[in-house]
Design an enzyme around this catalytic site. Structure first.
Site, PDB file in Angstrom:
ATOM      1  NE  ARG A 217      -0.993   1.879   3.547  1.00 29.26           N
ATOM      2  CZ  ARG A 217       0.020   2.699   3.844  1.00 29.26           C
ATOM      3  NH1 ARG A 217       1.188   2.217   4.247  1.00 29.26           N
ATOM      4  NH2 ARG A 217      -0.128   4.000   3.718  1.00 29.26           N
TER       5      ARG A 217
ATOM      6  CB  ALA B  95       0.049   6.874  -3.821  1.00 29.34           C
TER       7      ALA B  95
ATOM      8  CD  GLN C  10      -5.347   2.364   5.983  1.00 32.47           C
ATOM      9  OE1 GLN C  10      -6.161   2.743   6.823  1.00 32.47           O
ATOM     10  NE2 GLN C  10      -5.687   2.164   4.720  1.00 32.47           N
TER      11      GLN C  10
ATOM     12  CG  ASP D 167      -3.734   7.949  -2.372  1.00 31.39           C
ATOM     13  OD1 ASP D 167      -3.283   6.813  -2.581  1.00 31.39           O
ATOM     14  OD2 ASP D 167      -3.920   8.404  -1.225  1.00 31.39           O
TER      15      ASP D 167
ATOM     16  CE  LYS E   8      -6.530   4.946   2.663  1.00 28.49           C
ATOM     17  NZ  LYS E   8      -6.957   3.906   1.691  1.00 28.49           N
TER      18      LYS E   8
END
Length: 338
Positions: free
Chosen positions: A49, A51, A186, A227, A238
């Site tokens: 994970r 970007a 996360q 991202d 996110k």
């Protein structure tokens, strides 16, 4: 020994290993990625994970596929297309795949060299933006983060967390509030782990506590990653980032987005044009991790689960890129797109 290595990626001559981020912080487990199909599963599950890291790992997967399947140009392009569709929001993936496709005709060796160059480029970009971000941080400041933007997500020191790491190295004392980042945590699983690894004082909070912290005057800055950044400065990150930006704007807390130029999508005019990935309903109904499976909602509860949201440029204090720090006036002039 790997010939290229980051905190979460190891690249060998004919194979690739990744640190399974779904197992953190309970276990540091390295997994071999032997095919494009295995890469897709790892990315969709968020074992791989971030970007930048998604794009870089895809480049190595493509290079290795070309070396293992010489002369199959049409099949290689189909593989690239499948990788491209795996995570539609993060533009770094498109950047890396475009770079690989541009040199496909030169053969497997050129593809391997291009993937390695992308890896080294990301290391340098991380350092440059982290230095610029650290310049914005003062002694004793309290910084709020969201999701994970550190070395786990890149080839280098990270984006927003990279700025914190560089400030720490300079001797700047900071206190970090870590948003847990529902629904996949996360922040709670990865950023908290990285803060401890960097020896930066932090406190983990539920996402819903950020507004109360700001109201109490306990947050000096918000720093997040991205991202995709649009031509007008809107950006996707996110889910939960937009909410933070609104609250920060209300409480007059400076709000910064930290990302490399590879995250800027000049062809994407505004946030309305960003494709937003929808994820599995099970992520909202419960949780899965190294601890096993937990379900707390009714089995068939209807769910809306976008992986990202879009923050309007009007809510951003500054965009911290490797190329410079841009305010709203500079963004309006398109300086971040040059």
């Amino acid at each position: 020994m790997p010939h290229l290595q980051s905190r979460s990626l190891r690249v060998y001559a004919d194979s690739l290993e990744y640190l399974d981020q779904t197992r953190l912080p309970q276990a540091e487990t390295w997994v071999c990625c032997a095919s494009p199909e295995e890469w897709q599963v790892a990315v969709k599950s968020l074992a791989i994970r971030g970007a930048p890291l998604i794009g870089l790992s895809a480049a190595f997967v493509l290079a290795q596929y070309a070396a293992q399947h010489p002369g199959q140009e049409s099949e290689w392009q189909l593989v690239s297309d499948r990788l491209r569709a795996t995570r539609p929001t993060a533009v770094n993936l498109m950047y890396c795949l475009d770079a690989m496709e541009a040199c496909f005709a030169q053969g497997p060796a050129a593809l391997s060299e291009r993937a390695a160059a992308l890896f080294e480029e990301d290391r340098e970009l991380c350092l440059q933006m982290a230095e610029r971000g650290a310049d914005l941080l003062a002694e004793g400041e309290r910084v709020l983060t969201h999701c994970n933007t550190g070395a786990l997500a890149t080839a280098g020191v990270g984006t927003a967390i990279g700025a914190l790491a560089v400030a720490k190295k300079r001797g700047v004392a900071l206190h970090v509030y870590v948003n847990e980042t529902r629904p996949l945590l996360q922040g709670g699983r990865l950023t908290a782990w990285e803060m401890a690894d960097l020896d930066i004082p932090y406190q983990l909070i539920a996402d819903s506590m950020a507004a109360s912290l700001m109201a109490a005057g306990k947050v000096d800055k918000v720093m997040v990653g991205a991202d995709r950044i649009c031509a007008n400065g809107d950006f996707a990150n996110k889910v939960g980032t937009y909410m933070l930006a609104v609250v920060a704007n209300y409480h007059k807390v400076p709000f910064y987005v930290v990302a490399p130029y590879t995250t800027v999508d000049k062809a994407c005019a505004t946030g309305d044009d960003i494709p937003i990935e929808q994820r599995d309903a099970a992520e909202i109904r419960g949780a899965t991790g190294a601890f096993g499976d937990v379900v707390w909602a009714p089995e068939n509860a209807p769910v809306w689960n976008p992986s990202f949201d879009v923050t309007p440029a009007s809510l951003v204090t500054g965009w911290v890129l490797d190329t410079g720090v841009f305010d709203q006036a500079a963004i309006a002039r398109g300086e971040h797109c040059r």
